[in-house]
Design a protein around this motif. Structure first.
Motif, PDB file in Angstrom:
ATOM      1  N   THR A 157       0.830  -1.195   0.000  1.00 35.51           N
ATOM      2  CA  THR A 157       0.000   0.000   0.000  1.00 35.51           C
ATOM      3  C   THR A 157       0.872   1.256   0.000  1.00 35.51           C
ATOM      4  OG1 THR A 157      -1.810   1.177   1.058  1.00 35.51           O
ATOM      5  CG2 THR A 157      -0.252   0.077   2.523  1.00 35.51           C
ATOM      6  N   ASP A 159      -0.406   4.103   0.991  1.00 31.66           N
ATOM      7  CA  ASP A 159      -0.860   4.953   2.108  1.00 31.66           C
ATOM      8  C   ASP A 159      -1.438   4.084   3.230  1.00 31.66           C
ATOM      9  OD1 ASP A 159      -3.546   4.508   0.876  1.00 31.66           O
ATOM     10  OD2 ASP A 159      -2.871   6.017  -0.570  1.00 31.66           O
ATOM     11  N   ASP A 160      -2.765   4.020   3.351  1.00 30.84           N
ATOM     12  CA  ASP A 160      -3.367   3.251   4.450  1.00 30.84           C
ATOM     13  C   ASP A 160      -3.299   1.745   4.184  1.00 30.84           C
ATOM     14  OD1 ASP A 160      -4.012   5.629   5.583  1.00 30.84           O
ATOM     15  OD2 ASP A 160      -6.162   5.534   5.164  1.00 30.84           O
ATOM     16  N   GLU A 164      -6.579  -0.695   8.214  1.00 33.99           N
ATOM     17  CA  GLU A 164      -6.758   0.703   8.578  1.00 33.99           C
ATOM     18  C   GLU A 164      -7.977   1.285   7.849  1.00 33.99           C
ATOM     19  OE1 GLU A 164      -2.968   2.385   7.777  1.00 33.99           O
ATOM     20  OE2 GLU A 164      -3.407   4.235   8.848  1.00 33.99           O
ATOM     21  N   ALA A 165      -8.147   0.897   6.580  1.00 30.54           N
ATOM     22  CA  ALA A 165      -9.303   1.372   5.804  1.00 30.54           C
ATOM     23  C   ALA A 165     -10.597   0.882   6.468  1.00 30.54           C
ATOM     24  CB  ALA A 165      -9.223   0.875   4.370  1.00 30.54           C
ATOM     25  N   ASP A 167     -10.857   0.058   9.699  1.00 28.75           N
ATOM     26  CA  ASP A 167     -10.951   0.686  11.021  1.00 28.75           C
ATOM     27  C   ASP A 167     -11.386   2.151  10.926  1.00 28.75           C
ATOM     28  OD1 ASP A 167     -10.169  -1.674  12.190  1.00 28.75           O
ATOM     29  OD2 ASP A 167      -8.058  -1.119  12.357  1.00 28.75           O
ATOM     30  N   LYS A 168     -10.773   2.881   9.982  1.00 30.66           N
ATOM     31  CA  LYS A 168     -11.086   4.318   9.874  1.00 30.66           C
ATOM     32  C   LYS A 168     -12.507   4.528   9.351  1.00 30.66           C
ATOM     33  CE  LYS A 168      -6.395   6.103   9.480  1.00 30.66           C
ATOM     34  NZ  LYS A 168      -5.339   6.579   8.562  1.00 30.66           N
ATOM     35  N   SER A 210      -3.867   1.499  -2.720  1.00 29.50           N
ATOM     36  CA  SER A 210      -4.049   2.820  -2.106  1.00 29.50           C
ATOM     37  C   SER A 210      -5.462   2.861  -1.527  1.00 29.50           C
ATOM     38  CB  SER A 210      -3.872   3.918  -3.159  1.00 29.50           C
ATOM     39  OG  SER A 210      -4.346   5.141  -2.632  1.00 29.50           O
ATOM     40  N   SER A 212      -6.419   5.452   0.957  1.00 29.36           N
ATOM     41  CA  SER A 212      -6.776   6.678   1.686  1.00 29.36           C
ATOM     42  C   SER A 212      -7.935   7.427   1.017  1.00 29.36           C
ATOM     43  CB  SER A 212      -5.559   7.582   1.861  1.00 29.36           C
ATOM     44  OG  SER A 212      -5.118   8.037   0.604  1.00 29.36           O
ATOM     45  N   LYS A 215     -11.408   6.206   2.196  1.00 28.55           N
ATOM     46  CA  LYS A 215     -11.812   6.757   3.512  1.00 28.55           C
ATOM     47  C   LYS A 215     -12.472   8.135   3.335  1.00 28.55           C
ATOM     48  CE  LYS A 215      -8.380   8.506   5.458  1.00 28.55           C
ATOM     49  NZ  LYS A 215      -6.934   8.380   5.679  1.00 28.55           N
TER      50      LYS A 215
END
Ligand code: KG4
Ligand code: ZN
Length: 332
Positions: A157, A159-160, A164-165, A167-168, A210, A212, A215
């Motif tokens: 990745t 970025d995130d 994380e994707a 979770d966010k 990618s 981010s 999100k």
């Protein structure tokens, strides 16, 4: 050779006993999820303190469950990183102290190698070489695995991470921590087709990811939802899960095509996701390949994968047992 392994990189304290020839004998795990829940995420200071509280009782439990004592242990392994510094130090210190007091080798294991090899704890067990999709809270990588310690990074990745994707996005939807399981539970009741979300890099020729932008798109959709419309939230959860899973599946298939390999191993916390498991199994069957998953309980952090990775390294003659310590790096 019996290996006692410790994992304490984040919010799970894991201790396991592995026989280098017979495999996993026992593992004990304590998850701190409940403690961190009220803060909406892991509080490093609390995590470290709780590892201190749990680690010795769990060690006793794992040894007892295996029907063994410390006298039977031939090597001690621990997660060296990556992870929360204070949390890692608890496992490292306990492991080194036991190793020192018993004059045993202590083996430092990279957390991701633990995840990477964990599907080999299941049956059927994949042969080398294989492609591994490593999807956790901190990492999203595609690796070519030719043997123990022989790893080539194919893509990752930008970025995130996938976890994380999850979770966010879950946090934006007001779901609890950890977000991945919460979001996927809500998604079960949703209609994914109601929202059109971006699938970043889906068609790019490389094997990178990618997440981010996704999100941000979720945030914009979330703001447009009428307050209290629970069905719309479930639909958005389903659309989010679909978008993440679709990209992970497409890039995994691309990695198999580019390497010419037929075996795909899935590892890391997001590997527990039901939709991802189903979609990958389906695609691999159509491609006449096979998908391998760790047992569900060993997808997220645990001591078994650390003890097992160390046992594999011992068996492969990659541990200098006389040095009383080892280091490990991922290629390239
Ligand atoms: O491997 P792991 O336990 O810890 C890290 O090394 O990061 O992975 C944790 C991640 C979290 O982001 C969590 O939300 C995600 O795995 N996760 C899931 C599911 N279970 C755990 N994501 C989606 N669906 C799940 N069922
Ligand atoms: Zn992990």
């Amino acid at each position: 050779m019996i290996v006692l392994g410790f994992e304490s990189s984040c919010d799970e304290t894991g201790v396991a006993v592995v026989d280098a020839d017979r495999g996993l004998l026992a593992h004990a795990l304590y998850s701190q999820i409940e403690m961190h829940q009220e803060y909406g995420g892991v509080v490093p200071e609390l995590a470290s303190r709780d590892h201190v509280r749990r680690i010795l009782p769990l060690t006793r439990q794992a040894l007892t469950d295996a029907g063994l004592t410390l006298d039977d242990v031939g090597a001690v392994a621990y997660t060296a990183g990556p992870g929360l510094a204070g949390a890692l130090l608890v496992g490292a210190s306990v492991a080194q102290a036991i190793a020192w007091s018993r004059d045993l080798p202590s083996i430092a294991i990279h957390h991701l190698e633990g995840h990477l090899l964990s599907p080999l704890l299941a049956t059927p067990r994949p042969d080398f070489p294989f492609v591994a999709l490593l999807v956790s809270g901190g990492h999203t990588q595609l690796m070519r695995v030719d043997g123990v310690g022989d790893y080539t990074l194919l893509g990752e990745t930008l970025d995130d991470a996938a976890g994380e994707a999850f979770d966010k996005s879950a946090k934006l939807m007001g779901l609890g921590y950890p977000g991945g399981p919460a979001l996927s539970r809500l998604a079960e009741q949703g209609d994914a087709s109601r929202f059109d979300l971006p699938r970043p890099k889906l068609h790019s020729p490389d094997l990178d990811f990618s997440f981010s932008g996704l999100k941000t798109a979720v945030l914009i959709k979330m703001k447009s939802l009428p307050e209290g419309d629970e069905q719309a939230k479930a639909d958005l959860a389903a659309a989010t899960q679909n978008a993440i899973v679709e990209v992970l599946v497409a890039k995994s298939v691309k990695a198999l095509q580019q390497t010419g390999l037929k075996r795909l191993v899935i590892a890391g916390g997001v590997g527990a996701n039901r939709l991802l498991r189903e979609r990958l199994a389906e695609r691999l069957t159509r491609l006449r390949g096979q998908a391998y998953f760790p047992p569900l309980e060993l997808c997220t952090d645990n001591g078994a994968m650390i003890a097992f990775a160390a046992a594999m390294r011992l068996k492969a003659g990659m541990v200098d047992v006389d040095s009383r310590n080892t280091a490990f790096t991922v290629k390239p």
